[in-house]
Scaffold this active site. Structure first.
Site, PDB file in Angstrom:
ATOM      1  N   TYR A  57       1.959 -13.923  -1.919  1.00  0.00           N
ATOM      2  CA  TYR A  57       2.759 -14.130  -2.988  1.00  0.00           C
ATOM      3  C   TYR A  57       3.688 -12.544  -2.676  1.00  0.00           C
ATOM      4  O   TYR A  57       3.517 -11.957  -1.622  1.00  0.00           O
ATOM      5  CB  TYR A  57       1.710 -13.664  -4.102  1.00  0.00           C
ATOM      6  N   LEU A  77      -0.718  -2.637   3.102  1.00  0.00           N
ATOM      7  CA  LEU A  77       0.471  -3.495   2.927  1.00  0.00           C
ATOM      8  C   LEU A  77       1.636  -2.807   3.010  1.00  0.00           C
ATOM      9  O   LEU A  77       2.006  -1.737   2.804  1.00  0.00           O
ATOM     10  CB  LEU A  77       0.433  -4.002   1.550  1.00  0.00           C
ATOM     11  N   GLU A  84      -4.329   3.351   1.292  1.00  0.00           N
ATOM     12  CA  GLU A  84      -3.242   3.085   0.287  1.00  0.00           C
ATOM     13  C   GLU A  84      -4.038   3.179  -1.085  1.00  0.00           C
ATOM     14  O   GLU A  84      -4.960   3.867  -1.122  1.00  0.00           O
ATOM     15  CB  GLU A  84      -2.619   1.741   0.336  1.00  0.00           C
ATOM     16  N   LYS A  87       0.070  -9.986   2.231  1.00  0.00           N
ATOM     17  CA  LYS A  87       0.099 -10.091   0.723  1.00  0.00           C
ATOM     18  C   LYS A  87      -0.631 -11.260   0.244  1.00  0.00           C
ATOM     19  O   LYS A  87       0.124 -12.275  -0.297  1.00  0.00           O
ATOM     20  CB  LYS A  87       1.592  -9.800   0.343  1.00  0.00           C
TER      21      LYS A  87
HETATM   22  C1  LIG Z   1      -2.140  -3.246  -2.090  1.00  0.00           C
HETATM   23  C2  LIG Z   1      -0.947  -2.770  -2.303  1.00  0.00           C
HETATM   24  N1  LIG Z   1      -0.083  -2.024  -1.687  1.00  0.00           N
HETATM   25  C3  LIG Z   1       1.151  -1.507  -1.785  1.00  0.00           C
HETATM   26  C4  LIG Z   1       1.937  -2.166  -2.589  1.00  0.00           C
HETATM   27  C5  LIG Z   1       3.384  -1.906  -2.615  1.00  0.00           C
HETATM   28  O1  LIG Z   1       4.243  -2.444  -2.256  1.00  0.00           O
HETATM   29  P1  LIG Z   1       5.685  -2.891  -2.686  1.00  0.00           P
HETATM   30  O2  LIG Z   1       6.523  -1.670  -2.685  1.00  0.00           O
HETATM   31  O3  LIG Z   1       6.443  -3.840  -1.903  1.00  0.00           O
HETATM   32  O4  LIG Z   1       5.576  -3.221  -4.174  1.00  0.00           O
HETATM   33  C6  LIG Z   1       1.344  -3.366  -3.488  1.00  0.00           C
HETATM   34  C7  LIG Z   1       2.366  -3.778  -4.237  1.00  0.00           C
HETATM   35  O5  LIG Z   1       1.817  -4.656  -5.128  1.00  0.00           O
HETATM   36  C8  LIG Z   1       0.216  -3.574  -3.328  1.00  0.00           C
HETATM   37  O6  LIG Z   1      -0.456  -4.547  -3.850  1.00  0.00           O
END
Ligand SMILES: Cc1ncc(COP(=O)(O)O)c(C=O)c1O
Length: 289
Positions: free
Chosen positions: A30, A200, A176, A144
């Site tokens: 997603y 991610l 993270e 993701k």
């Molecule tokens: C586990 C995780 N890490 C990092 C992020 C941040 O990603 P982004 O900056 O692309 O929203 C998300 C966003 O949903 C996430 O679910």
């Protein structure tokens, strides 16, 4: 209105089979794209990450980038609000339950767009609290995936402690947070774990990095040990919906001075200016710092 397999329709009419592999196995990926004043923010980057997630799980991308854009713009235009969070997912499709890939399944594509909820001004001003937990997710956190039960359980720990996030450590090192990336500031240097299979690759993370570089703010990617996080001057989480948010309490203990620090304030300002620039440009095209 929502989007399902090429059609825009009321959510009540959007129906997916119970045999969809997204429902049965969490077999899909997603994206969530923030939209400001009807202009999607970093759409190209989100579509590239979608492509990488799809190829990592070996699901065929059913649409070209141009088709994705067109469908996303159409969905945005059907909503009565200007600032949106467009969620879209692709699953491996509908098939008799069997772990191995089905031979002829068509990917299922679902999209919805909700009002974008950014952190309230007071939280931006005062900072938020978080708890920490061991990162017990799988080893492909760079995908993701819609299989989010690990993240859900971890997020619930902070929700139950009235916190904004759960900060994760794997083998004593920062990875993270349950739904965001993490940065610390130590002696004026912005630091974050490098990209790899344990985090991610956040689109917001990249924006922060670009803004830091463009504005001469010192930046370092390295393994960050747990005591360095607890002893940091500043701690931030970043995501498409949280943007950049200061964490001022971790597990009930103050981070730095217990309030959003000067480097956070500068980055927050730069981020807001960059968003404005994208909105003013009014173009639905990729914008760079
Ligand atoms: C586990 C995780 N890490 C990092 C992020 C941040 O990603 P982004 O900056 O692309 O929203 C998300 C966003 O949903 C996430 O679910």
């Amino acid at each position: 209105m929502v989007f399902l397999n090429g059609r825009i329709l009321p959510i009540e009419d959007a129906k997916v089979s119970v045999l969809d592999r997204g429902f049965i196995f969490g077999d899909g990926v997603y994206e969530l794209v923030p939209v400001y004043s009807r202009v999607p923010f970093r759409l190209e980057e989100h579509l590239l990450r979608l492509e990488r997630s799809l190829s990592a799980v070996r699901i065929r991308n059913p649409y070209s980038p141009a088709q994705w854009r067109e469908f996303i713009y159409r969905l945005i235009d059907t909503q009565p609000f200007d600032d949106q969070g467009v969620y879209f997912q692709v699953t491996r499709g509908v098939a008799k339950r069997d772990h191995a890939f089905p031979k002829n399944a068509e990917p299922t594509v679902f999209m919805m767009s909700n009002p974008l909820v950014n952190p309230p001004g007071e939280q931006v001003e005062k900072g938020a609290s978080a708890v920490s937990a061991p990162d017990n997710r799988w080893l492909r956190c760079d995908i993701k995936s819609i299989s989010l039960v690990g993240n859900v359980l971890l997020r619930q720990l902070s929700a139950e402690a009235d916190g904004a996030e759960t900060i994760l450590f794997r083998d004593g090192k920062l990875t993270e947070a349950s739904a965001s990336n993490v940065f610390i500031v130590r002696r004026g240097v912005i630091e974050s774990p490098p990209k790899g299979n344990l985090i991610l690759p956040g689109i917001t993370y990249d924006v922060i990095v670009e803004l830091a570089r463009a504005n001469g703010m010192p930046l370092e990617f390295r393994e960050i040990h747990e005591p360095e996080v607890r002893g940091a001057d500043e701690l931030w989480v970043t995501s498409s919906s949280k943007e950049v948010l200061a964490i001022v309490m971790l597990d009930g203990k103050r981070i730095g001075a217990g309030q959003p620090g000067p480097v956070f304030r500068r980055m927050y300002q730069l981020y807001q200016e960059f968003k404005l620039k994208v909105m003013r440009a009014g173009k639905r095209e990729a914008a760079s710092v």
